[in-house]
Design a protein around this motif. Sequence first.
Motif, PDB file in Angstrom:
ATOM      1  N   ILE A 108       0.817  -1.267   0.127  1.00 46.10           N
ATOM      2  CA  ILE A 108       0.166  -0.013   0.020  1.00 46.10           C
ATOM      3  C   ILE A 108       0.924   1.173   0.150  1.00 46.10           C
ATOM      4  N   SER A 109       2.145   1.064   0.142  1.00 43.96           N
ATOM      5  CA  SER A 109       3.025   2.226   0.030  1.00 43.96           C
ATOM      6  C   SER A 109       3.385   2.549  -1.353  1.00 43.96           C
ATOM      7  N   LYS A 127       2.347   3.984  -5.172  1.00 44.77           N
ATOM      8  CA  LYS A 127       1.269   4.993  -5.359  1.00 44.77           C
ATOM      9  C   LYS A 127       0.283   4.533  -6.612  1.00 44.77           C
ATOM     10  N   SER A 128      -0.665   5.008  -6.413  1.00 44.75           N
ATOM     11  CA  SER A 128      -1.757   4.614  -7.668  1.00 44.75           C
ATOM     12  C   SER A 128      -1.841   3.810  -8.337  1.00 44.75           C
ATOM     13  N   THR A 136      -5.962   1.635  -2.476  1.00 38.26           N
ATOM     14  CA  THR A 136      -5.494   2.912  -3.425  1.00 38.26           C
ATOM     15  C   THR A 136      -6.382   3.073  -4.745  1.00 38.26           C
ATOM     16  N   GLN A 137      -6.322   4.113  -5.199  1.00 43.60           N
ATOM     17  CA  GLN A 137      -6.965   4.515  -6.414  1.00 43.60           C
ATOM     18  C   GLN A 137      -6.375   5.438  -7.280  1.00 43.60           C
ATOM     19  N   GLN A 139      -4.129   8.452  -6.587  1.00 42.93           N
ATOM     20  CA  GLN A 139      -4.097   8.897  -5.358  1.00 42.93           C
ATOM     21  C   GLN A 139      -3.447   8.006  -4.422  1.00 42.93           C
ATOM     22  N   ALA A 140      -2.948   8.605  -3.352  1.00 46.25           N
ATOM     23  CA  ALA A 140      -2.013   7.744  -2.286  1.00 46.25           C
ATOM     24  C   ALA A 140      -2.749   6.665  -1.608  1.00 46.25           C
ATOM     25  N   ALA A 141      -1.856   5.700  -1.477  1.00 41.42           N
ATOM     26  CA  ALA A 141      -2.489   4.494  -0.604  1.00 41.42           C
ATOM     27  C   ALA A 141      -2.865   4.924   0.734  1.00 41.42           C
ATOM     28  N   SER A 165      -8.173  10.009   0.605  1.00 37.35           N
ATOM     29  CA  SER A 165      -7.799  10.683   1.983  1.00 37.35           C
ATOM     30  C   SER A 165      -9.118  11.486   2.663  1.00 37.35           C
TER      31      SER A 165
END
Lengths: 308, 123
Positions: free
Chosen positions: A8-9, A11-12, A101-102, A105-107, A160
């Motif tokens: 999950i670290s 990104k997107s 995550t999306q 967008q950040a996880a 977020s």
Amino acid sequence: MKIVFNYISLKSEFVFFYGDHMKIVCALVLLILALPLAAQETPYFVTYDHHMEEVGNLEISTQSTIGFQRQSQPNFLGQLAEFEYGIAGWWTSSIYLEGATQTDQAAVFTGFRLENRFKPLKSEHSINPLLYFEFEDINEATRIKKEVVGHAEPSDETLSELRGEKARELEAKLILSSNVKNWNISENFIVEKDLTQDEGYEFGYALGVYRPLSTLATGKDCRFCRENFAAGVEAYGGLGSTDQFGFTDTAQYVAPVLSWNIGNNSTLKISPGFGLTENSSRVLLRIGYTYEVNGFGRMIAHVFGGHQ
Amino acid sequence: VKTVFLLTLCTGLALAQSAGRPEWKVPDDAASKPSPLSNKPELAAGGKKIFAKSCAVCHDAGEKQKGPHLASAVVQSETDGALFWKISNGNSRTGMPTFSSLPDAQRWQLVVYIRSLAAANQR
């Protein structure tokens, strides 16, 4: 757990599908192929059958749900890690950690779940009931879609923003499951109550059937024998809430499922779920990997000098 | 959280209360069921493979094993039908899982394998 937090670290985008990450995927596949042979794990992702975790065993699972959305909605990825332990023959308990995550967008970490399943009847029956209770301390950014309940409401908020919206929920399921002529047939009825909002009770269901591809076990060790595969289909969706019961504005899915027992303790599962209503995602692609640690309780007891 | 904890505790206690003394009686009709694979000892190899992945952790774990050894007299004195029934049904009170998720044929293969253990002991 490590897999989730590393994961999950990122990104997107779903970067693990291409580029240098392909090498990691290949290495993992080779590692899996190097493991010893075969075990029987349900291919379902959403539906539960009546089989409990074996006493003293710990099952570690990771599950990814990749959502391909309709039109303007952003695609997403939900990730889940599960630790399931067989406390007694009639009691299985699990803890889940999840993230999401999306696109662009950040996880975010989306919370945890505590689950208990109880088998009230001692032996096998034509219909086997199980009682399921879960406490969820998650937020509205959750994307794993471990179950689908209530109404589906499309949201334009970012992860977020949604992360700040807590959702503490209680969930109960009545699980009914039968084994008939090598087929498993399972029906789950779900009721969920959000403790943080006055939304009434939400309802959902999950139905599934599957069977192994071969009923006889060959005498030789083989990784790709038909007996190592099970296939079926599951259907799941929301049934509205106490305010409006029914299929109106709900998400509904039908999903073929396939599992492959790749080692004595390992199972790989995949399921592309197809959304049937406007409020459903277009496709939910689920991928899962399970590893079972036999005699985990005994190992822990041994460390502390006791008996399990 | 308190509600979940209490709910879990109460259900657990209720089930534990109802557990009582483990009894594991095989119905007569199940015990008398003949094995469809009794004349196919060559299928024991497949049964051995299933045993290794599903049963060995409890029935072939040396001093740490939880269940009886399958070559022991207590197991071998059971009929084929009784063994099949016990494999299929399990006993949640003693920790023996149900293996009804295995196809019928594979459960009968396990019975064939269990019988082959007795034959091997006699040799």
